[in-house]
Scaffold this motif. Sequence first.
Motif, PDB file in Angstrom:
ATOM      1  N   SER A  69     -30.386-119.835   9.217  1.00 32.39           N
ATOM      2  CA  SER A  69     -29.375-119.173  10.275  1.00 32.39           C
ATOM      3  C   SER A  69     -28.058-120.156  10.383  1.00 32.39           C
ATOM      4  O   SER A  69     -27.295-119.890  11.112  1.00 32.39           O
ATOM      5  CB  SER A  69     -29.962-118.983  11.620  1.00 32.39           C
ATOM      6  OG  SER A  69     -30.180-120.263  12.205  1.00 32.39           O
ATOM      7  N   GLU A  95     -34.673-117.626  12.891  1.00 30.20           N
ATOM      8  CA  GLU A  95     -33.496-117.697  12.500  1.00 30.20           C
ATOM      9  C   GLU A  95     -32.845-116.215  12.234  1.00 30.20           C
ATOM     10  O   GLU A  95     -31.552-116.040  12.459  1.00 30.20           O
ATOM     11  CB  GLU A  95     -33.568-118.012  10.901  1.00 30.20           C
ATOM     12  CG  GLU A  95     -34.230-119.303  10.601  1.00 30.20           C
ATOM     13  CD  GLU A  95     -33.718-120.457  11.154  1.00 30.20           C
ATOM     14  OE1 GLU A  95     -32.547-120.800  11.179  1.00 30.20           O
ATOM     15  OE2 GLU A  95     -34.447-121.217  12.231  1.00 30.20           O
ATOM     16  N   ILE A  98     -30.747-115.917  15.447  1.00 33.09           N
ATOM     17  CA  ILE A  98     -29.525-116.684  15.597  1.00 33.09           C
ATOM     18  C   ILE A  98     -28.584-115.646  14.625  1.00 33.09           C
ATOM     19  O   ILE A  98     -27.397-115.715  14.959  1.00 33.09           O
ATOM     20  CB  ILE A  98     -29.720-118.109  14.988  1.00 33.09           C
ATOM     21  CG1 ILE A  98     -30.657-118.658  16.041  1.00 33.09           C
ATOM     22  CG2 ILE A  98     -28.246-118.876  14.927  1.00 33.09           C
ATOM     23  CD1 ILE A  98     -30.919-120.172  15.675  1.00 33.09           C
ATOM     24  N   HIS A 101     -27.629-112.892  16.631  1.00 33.27           N
ATOM     25  CA  HIS A 101     -26.580-113.241  17.985  1.00 33.27           C
ATOM     26  C   HIS A 101     -26.104-114.944  17.372  1.00 33.27           C
ATOM     27  O   HIS A 101     -26.640-115.820  18.048  1.00 33.27           O
ATOM     28  CB  HIS A 101     -27.491-113.564  19.361  1.00 33.27           C
ATOM     29  CG  HIS A 101     -28.042-112.261  19.448  1.00 33.27           C
ATOM     30  ND1 HIS A 101     -27.557-111.024  19.964  1.00 33.27           N
ATOM     31  CD2 HIS A 101     -29.478-111.872  19.263  1.00 33.27           C
ATOM     32  CE1 HIS A 101     -28.220-110.074  20.013  1.00 33.27           C
ATOM     33  NE2 HIS A 101     -29.510-110.319  19.578  1.00 33.27           N
ATOM     34  N   PRO A 102     -25.137-115.106  16.770  1.00 27.57           N
ATOM     35  CA  PRO A 102     -24.484-116.337  16.197  1.00 27.57           C
ATOM     36  C   PRO A 102     -24.169-117.356  17.287  1.00 27.57           C
ATOM     37  O   PRO A 102     -24.290-118.706  16.964  1.00 27.57           O
ATOM     38  CB  PRO A 102     -23.493-116.021  15.319  1.00 27.57           C
ATOM     39  CG  PRO A 102     -23.840-114.649  15.042  1.00 27.57           C
ATOM     40  CD  PRO A 102     -24.241-114.055  16.105  1.00 27.57           C
ATOM     41  N   LEU A 104     -26.052-118.513  19.535  1.00 26.53           N
ATOM     42  CA  LEU A 104     -26.891-119.354  19.540  1.00 26.53           C
ATOM     43  C   LEU A 104     -26.923-120.784  18.915  1.00 26.53           C
ATOM     44  O   LEU A 104     -27.425-121.704  19.547  1.00 26.53           O
ATOM     45  CB  LEU A 104     -28.301-118.693  19.468  1.00 26.53           C
ATOM     46  CG  LEU A 104     -28.910-117.358  20.066  1.00 26.53           C
ATOM     47  CD1 LEU A 104     -29.953-116.655  19.566  1.00 26.53           C
ATOM     48  CD2 LEU A 104     -29.118-117.776  21.656  1.00 26.53           C
ATOM     49  N   GLU A 105     -26.183-120.503  17.922  1.00 25.56           N
ATOM     50  CA  GLU A 105     -26.088-122.094  17.259  1.00 25.56           C
ATOM     51  C   GLU A 105     -25.363-122.772  17.994  1.00 25.56           C
ATOM     52  O   GLU A 105     -25.742-124.011  18.284  1.00 25.56           O
ATOM     53  CB  GLU A 105     -25.518-121.557  15.895  1.00 25.56           C
ATOM     54  CG  GLU A 105     -25.387-123.004  14.956  1.00 25.56           C
ATOM     55  CD  GLU A 105     -25.131-122.848  13.475  1.00 25.56           C
ATOM     56  OE1 GLU A 105     -24.973-123.966  12.700  1.00 25.56           O
ATOM     57  OE2 GLU A 105     -24.732-121.742  13.080  1.00 25.56           O
ATOM     58  N   THR A 108     -26.842-123.934  21.333  1.00 23.46           N
ATOM     59  CA  THR A 108     -27.926-124.640  21.267  1.00 23.46           C
ATOM     60  C   THR A 108     -27.602-126.418  20.907  1.00 23.46           C
ATOM     61  O   THR A 108     -27.882-127.060  21.888  1.00 23.46           O
ATOM     62  CB  THR A 108     -28.875-124.448  20.086  1.00 23.46           C
ATOM     63  OG1 THR A 108     -29.399-123.313  20.408  1.00 23.46           O
ATOM     64  CG2 THR A 108     -29.945-125.481  20.184  1.00 23.46           C
TER      65      THR A 108
END
Length: 305
Positions: A69, A95, A98, A101-102, A104-105, A108
């Motif tokens: 991801s 993966e 993420i 729902h990008p 999240l990268e 995090t």
Amino acid sequence: MSSSPVTALIALAPGVHYLPGAVNSFVVVGRETDALLIDTGLDDSHARKLLRAVAEAGFTPSGILNTHSHADHHGGNSFILKRFPELKVFAPPMEDAIITHPILEPLTLFGARPPRELQNKFLLAPPSPARLAPEPGLCRIGGADIELIEVAGHASLMYAVRVGEVLYAADALFGPGALSKHPLTFCADSGLQKQSAVKLSELEGIKTVLPGHGDPSDDLAGLVAANLASYERTTDAVLNAVNRGEASIDELLARVCDALGVTMNNAGAVLLNRAVISAHLTELLEDGRVEMKVLGNKLIFGAQA
């Protein structure tokens, strides 16, 4: 004069191709002209080149597989889906969430809603509706017959892809140039990262290995050895930094960067490299070589007593 960038697919074996780039895209031809696109690059620019190369080769995209991801491996999905909205996107467990729902990268990495500076294409790709890829093993995606191999470590979960005698290692292995340019190789779990590299070294019958970043190689054992040496060098650098005296993660990051000659010029680089230090600290903690405590309202790491 510098050579022009490659804009055509390069054959690795019959029905197996790749498009070189900052991130390589792996293309597997299935039924007739169906082409499974594996990793679509960082952005629209790479995706546009990929679609053009696939079309010029006489193929039609039949599906997308993202090996993991990180934004540079799925950032091209959105552009491709605008032109081929019927395509399904597949990714490993976790993966897929993420990729869908990008945010999240960077969330995090930062630990909270990230500031604007961290909401860039390198950490925040456009969303695409990913679904779970088949479990590791032989499978068919987009009409292409492939073998998925679990290689967690660089990401929480990641798949390498084997097609006959060709292995696309994704980011389980890096080319020599990438290892030299980025001595702090990103990882979510440094212990698993090493185990996955060893796992790939045990594959038999591989004649060509393509890393996610770098050129194809006919020396799988040599590529694995170079990556393992780099990973261990980072672990040693983190341990040496701890042995210089108790310190926080950020203080240890500065020590490791000084030791390895790394210069960070933006917040994204700091967060990515900070995560690498954290991963290796976890490995060292679990090995009993480092201890962790709270001191002066700070999380502190020191040598094991």
